[in-house]
Design an enzyme around this catalytic site. Structure first.
Site, PDB file in Angstrom:
ATOM      1  CG  ASP A   7      54.104  46.581 127.911  1.00 48.22           C
ATOM      2  OD1 ASP A   7      53.698  47.359 127.024  1.00 48.22           O
ATOM      3  OD2 ASP A   7      53.736  46.659 129.101  1.00 48.22           O
TER       4      ASP A   7
ATOM      5  CG  ASP B 162      50.340  52.124 128.118  1.00 45.99           C
ATOM      6  OD1 ASP B 162      49.157  52.508 128.220  1.00 45.99           O
ATOM      7  OD2 ASP B 162      51.156  52.200 129.049  1.00 45.99           O
TER       8      ASP B 162
END
Length: 369
Positions: free
Chosen positions: A94, A151
């Protein structure tokens, strides 16, 4: 669209001109708001994956208002994130979310040289997570070394940016290898997507899906669908490869078919009937993807889907008063409560809501590209 995007954006900017000062005075990086206060991340301090959305939101507000307060607040919190970059605590795939919307936005909008270097540093960290058997490793735990998640389609944008910045194709090639794997291994014939897929880290063989933040194994977590929808749209904008556009359209058609009559978004499109679990995070992310897809394809139904989602959120789950510091309510981190928030304000809901409004008003700085 029933609501006027420019008027709503003005009201949101006016509210954050008041409430963002509370975060600045406290010296914190907000994750959500409740009872008139900003609350920091539930885990991992300033290394929590959502950290980039606050400075990203400030840059979106700066692009709409040109108020220097928002620029300064973006820079204040970027420093908190670059401190994490240098200590390398807890960082995972991320880093795209964290640093493209902070350092990357700073560099794109001002040309700052140090912000450019920090963006490239984060891109190198993400590329270093690529396992040559075919996927970008999501998390750091030893038992999860074979995990990849939908994601990550959004995180790939920092790799495409790095290739343009350096004129080095390696970053973009890794992004495409991961995106191509995602098409093969995550996308289902009905247009939905798995959340987590596990691979053998030695051979790359697909072991199977893993239950993630949705209702159950094999279900359809709405935010995962939104990450894929917008992520593949961005992959197309970065490459002009038709296979990414086709993947985005498949996910978009599936998502559009599951928008509730009131415009809100269920946390999982397979959740039990009568189970009230709303996730406006998914709706706001999807709205951004739908707007871009409408521009790319010329399909009016995609814009209609975005407007339905935005009207639903603004009509039913938008606090423009002083009840909370943020804006968007009924955001849900996971279908089964994981401690990160259920039916509450979470800052990346506000980020994507403002990004969507900026798209509709012609003020979007296109921070993902």
């Amino acid at each position: 669209m029933r609501n006027q995007p420019a008027l709503i954006a003005e009201k949101i900017a006016a509210k954050f001109q008041r409430t963002a000062k509370l975060a600045a005075d406290a010296g914190i990086l907000p994750y959500k708001s409740a009872a008139g206060e900003w609350i920091t991340s539930p885990f991992d301090g300033n290394s929590w994956w959502t950290g980039g959305f606050w400075p990203g939101l400030m840059w979106q507000l700066y692009s709409f208002t040109h108020d220097d307060f928002f620029r300064q607040e973006a820079l204040r919190t970027e420093k908190l994130l670059t401190d994490e970059l240098r200590t390398f605590r807890f960082l995972n795939h991320d880093v795209g979310f964290m640093y493209l919307l902070s350092c990357g936005a700073h560099h794109k909008l001002t040309g700052d040289a140090q912000a450019a270097q920090d963006t490239l540093h984060a891109a190198n960290l993400l590329m270093g997570r690529y396992n040559p058997v075919g996927y970008i490793r999501a998390w750091n735990e030893k038992e999860k070394m074979g995990y990849a998640i939908i994601d990550c389609m959004m995180n790939l944008s920092i790799l495409f940016r790095a290739s343009r910045m350096t004129e080095d194709p390696r970053f973009a090639k890794v992004a495409q290898l991961h995106a191509d794997m995602t098409i093969r291994e995550f996308l289902r014939p009905n247009g939905s997507s798995a959340h987590i897929v596990a691979f053998d880290p030695e051979t790359g063989k697909r072991i199977g899906e893993v239950a993630g933040q949705g209702y159950c194994l094999g279900s359809s977590w709405s935010r995962g669908q939104a990450w894929g929808l917008y992520g593949f749209t961005l992959a197309y904008l970065n490459t002009r490869e038709e296979r990414y556009l086709n993947a985005a359209k498949g996910l978009a058609d599936y998502f559009a078919a599951h928008i509730r009559p009131d415009g809100l978004t269920d946390s999982d499109f397979c959740q039990p009937e009568g189970e009230e679990r709303i996730d406006n995070l998914a709706g706001a992310i999807a709205a951004c993807g739908f707007i871009e897809l409408s521009r790319i394809t010329g399909r009016a139904d995609y814009l209609t889907a975005a407007e339905s989602l935005l009207d639903g959120m603004l009509d039913h789950c938008c606090d423009l008063g002083d009840g909370i510091c943020g804006i968007l309510t009924h955001c849900t981190a996971s279908y089964h409560d994981d401690g990160a928030g259920r039916h509450t304000n979470i800052i990346y809901g506000d980020y994507f809501l403002m990004e969507a409004l900026n798209k509709l008003t012609g003020n979007d700085p296109m921070l993902w590209i």
